[in-house]
Design a protein around this motif. Structure first.
Motif, PDB file in Angstrom:
ATOM      1  N   ARG A   7       0.786  -1.236   0.000  1.00 33.57           N
ATOM      2  CA  ARG A   7       0.000   0.000   0.000  1.00 33.57           C
ATOM      3  C   ARG A   7       0.818   1.286   0.000  1.00 33.57           C
ATOM      4  O   ARG A   7       0.271   2.358  -0.252  1.00 33.57           O
ATOM      5  CB  ARG A   7      -0.946  -0.005   1.200  1.00 33.57           C
ATOM      6  CG  ARG A   7      -1.891  -1.179   1.146  1.00 33.57           C
ATOM      7  CD  ARG A   7      -3.021  -1.007   2.124  1.00 33.57           C
ATOM      8  NE  ARG A   7      -4.067  -1.972   1.853  1.00 33.57           N
ATOM      9  CZ  ARG A   7      -5.060  -1.795   0.989  1.00 33.57           C
ATOM     10  NH1 ARG A   7      -5.161  -0.695   0.311  1.00 33.57           N
ATOM     11  NH2 ARG A   7      -5.977  -2.722   0.834  1.00 33.57           N
ATOM     12  N   GLY A  23      -1.498   5.028  -5.454  1.00 31.73           N
ATOM     13  CA  GLY A  23      -2.671   5.505  -6.171  1.00 31.73           C
ATOM     14  C   GLY A  23      -3.154   6.871  -5.735  1.00 31.73           C
ATOM     15  O   GLY A  23      -4.176   7.341  -6.205  1.00 31.73           O
ATOM     16  N   THR A  24      -2.417   7.513  -4.814  1.00 32.58           N
ATOM     17  CA  THR A  24      -2.789   8.851  -4.334  1.00 32.58           C
ATOM     18  C   THR A  24      -1.531   9.720  -4.326  1.00 32.58           C
ATOM     19  O   THR A  24      -0.447   9.251  -4.631  1.00 32.58           O
ATOM     20  CB  THR A  24      -3.354   8.822  -2.894  1.00 32.58           C
ATOM     21  OG1 THR A  24      -2.280   8.639  -1.970  1.00 32.58           O
ATOM     22  CG2 THR A  24      -4.391   7.736  -2.717  1.00 32.58           C
ATOM     23  N   TYR A  48     -11.179  11.723   3.321  1.00 34.01           N
ATOM     24  CA  TYR A  48     -10.343  11.269   2.207  1.00 34.01           C
ATOM     25  C   TYR A  48     -10.868   9.916   1.742  1.00 34.01           C
ATOM     26  O   TYR A  48     -10.294   8.869   2.032  1.00 34.01           O
ATOM     27  CB  TYR A  48      -8.866  11.187   2.627  1.00 34.01           C
ATOM     28  CG  TYR A  48      -8.333  12.540   3.021  1.00 34.01           C
ATOM     29  CD1 TYR A  48      -7.859  13.431   2.061  1.00 34.01           C
ATOM     30  CD2 TYR A  48      -8.366  12.968   4.349  1.00 34.01           C
ATOM     31  CE1 TYR A  48      -7.430  14.694   2.412  1.00 34.01           C
ATOM     32  CE2 TYR A  48      -7.935  14.233   4.709  1.00 34.01           C
ATOM     33  CZ  TYR A  48      -7.467  15.086   3.737  1.00 34.01           C
ATOM     34  OH  TYR A  48      -7.047  16.348   4.079  1.00 34.01           O
ATOM     35  N   PRO A  49     -12.002   9.934   1.018  1.00 30.89           N
ATOM     36  CA  PRO A  49     -12.678   8.687   0.658  1.00 30.89           C
ATOM     37  C   PRO A  49     -11.864   7.763  -0.264  1.00 30.89           C
ATOM     38  O   PRO A  49     -12.214   6.596  -0.412  1.00 30.89           O
ATOM     39  CB  PRO A  49     -13.965   9.158  -0.017  1.00 30.89           C
ATOM     40  CG  PRO A  49     -13.707  10.568  -0.418  1.00 30.89           C
ATOM     41  CD  PRO A  49     -12.705  11.110   0.550  1.00 30.89           C
ATOM     42  N   GLN A  50     -10.790   8.273  -0.830  1.00 32.50           N
ATOM     43  CA  GLN A  50      -9.939   7.421  -1.664  1.00 32.50           C
ATOM     44  C   GLN A  50      -9.089   6.472  -0.818  1.00 32.50           C
ATOM     45  O   GLN A  50      -8.492   5.534  -1.336  1.00 32.50           O
ATOM     46  CB  GLN A  50      -9.046   8.257  -2.593  1.00 32.50           C
ATOM     47  CG  GLN A  50      -7.968   9.066  -1.916  1.00 32.50           C
ATOM     48  CD  GLN A  50      -8.388  10.470  -1.486  1.00 32.50           C
ATOM     49  OE1 GLN A  50      -9.481  10.674  -1.002  1.00 32.50           O
ATOM     50  NE2 GLN A  50      -7.490  11.430  -1.673  1.00 32.50           N
ATOM     51  N   LEU A  51      -9.046   6.711   0.486  1.00 31.68           N
ATOM     52  CA  LEU A  51      -8.274   5.865   1.398  1.00 31.68           C
ATOM     53  C   LEU A  51      -9.123   4.737   1.954  1.00 31.68           C
ATOM     54  O   LEU A  51     -10.339   4.831   2.014  1.00 31.68           O
ATOM     55  CB  LEU A  51      -7.741   6.697   2.573  1.00 31.68           C
ATOM     56  CG  LEU A  51      -6.705   7.758   2.268  1.00 31.68           C
ATOM     57  CD1 LEU A  51      -6.348   8.516   3.543  1.00 31.68           C
ATOM     58  CD2 LEU A  51      -5.463   7.144   1.653  1.00 31.68           C
ATOM     59  N   ARG A  52      -8.419   3.699   2.380  1.00 31.27           N
ATOM     60  CA  ARG A  52      -9.048   2.593   3.103  1.00 31.27           C
ATOM     61  C   ARG A  52      -8.337   2.460   4.444  1.00 31.27           C
ATOM     62  O   ARG A  52      -7.211   2.934   4.611  1.00 31.27           O
ATOM     63  CB  ARG A  52      -8.910   1.304   2.290  1.00 31.27           C
ATOM     64  CG  ARG A  52      -9.638   1.419   0.939  1.00 31.27           C
ATOM     65  CD  ARG A  52      -9.541   0.169   0.123  1.00 31.27           C
ATOM     66  NE  ARG A  52     -10.101  -0.948   0.880  1.00 31.27           N
ATOM     67  CZ  ARG A  52      -9.857  -2.216   0.596  1.00 31.27           C
ATOM     68  NH1 ARG A  52      -9.075  -2.541  -0.400  1.00 31.27           N
ATOM     69  NH2 ARG A  52     -10.391  -3.182   1.323  1.00 31.27           N
ATOM     70  N   ASP A  55      -4.849   1.352   4.323  1.00 35.65           N
ATOM     71  CA  ASP A  55      -3.841   2.353   3.945  1.00 35.65           C
ATOM     72  C   ASP A  55      -3.289   3.049   5.190  1.00 35.65           C
ATOM     73  O   ASP A  55      -2.087   3.279   5.306  1.00 35.65           O
ATOM     74  CB  ASP A  55      -4.450   3.410   3.008  1.00 35.65           C
ATOM     75  CG  ASP A  55      -4.907   2.833   1.685  1.00 35.65           C
ATOM     76  OD1 ASP A  55      -4.241   1.915   1.162  1.00 35.65           O
ATOM     77  OD2 ASP A  55      -5.943   3.299   1.188  1.00 35.65           O
TER      78      ASP A  55
END
Length: 75
Positions: A7, A23-24, A48-52, A55
């Motif tokens: 990640r 990816g960010t 930061y909805p692109q994160l999980r 991450d």
């Protein structure tokens, strides 16, 4: 391969090679700063909805590994 390596990316072509979430363009240090300021994992994920969650955990694991490699010397 360490789990964080799935990640976290260190690419000299992205943010001059600083460790980021793959990816960010979000730096590991940025995630750590948010946590240090009292942000919860849920608040980070909401903003930061692109994160999980994985991450954020990878950012912490990466940081632990870097600190384990740090050496101190008596002056």
């Amino acid at each position: 391969m360490e789990k964080w390596q799935e990640r976290i990316e260190l690419n000299p072509k992205v943010l001059i090679g600083k460790p980021i979430i793959k990816g960010t363009r979000l730096e590991v240090v940025f995630i750590l700063e948010l946590l240090a300021q009292g942000w919860t994992v849920d608040k980070i994920l909401k903003n930061y909805p692109q994160l999980r969650k994985e991450d954020i955990m990878a950012a912490l694991e990466y940081s632990v590994n870097v600190l384990k490699l740090e050496s101190t010397y008596k002056l």
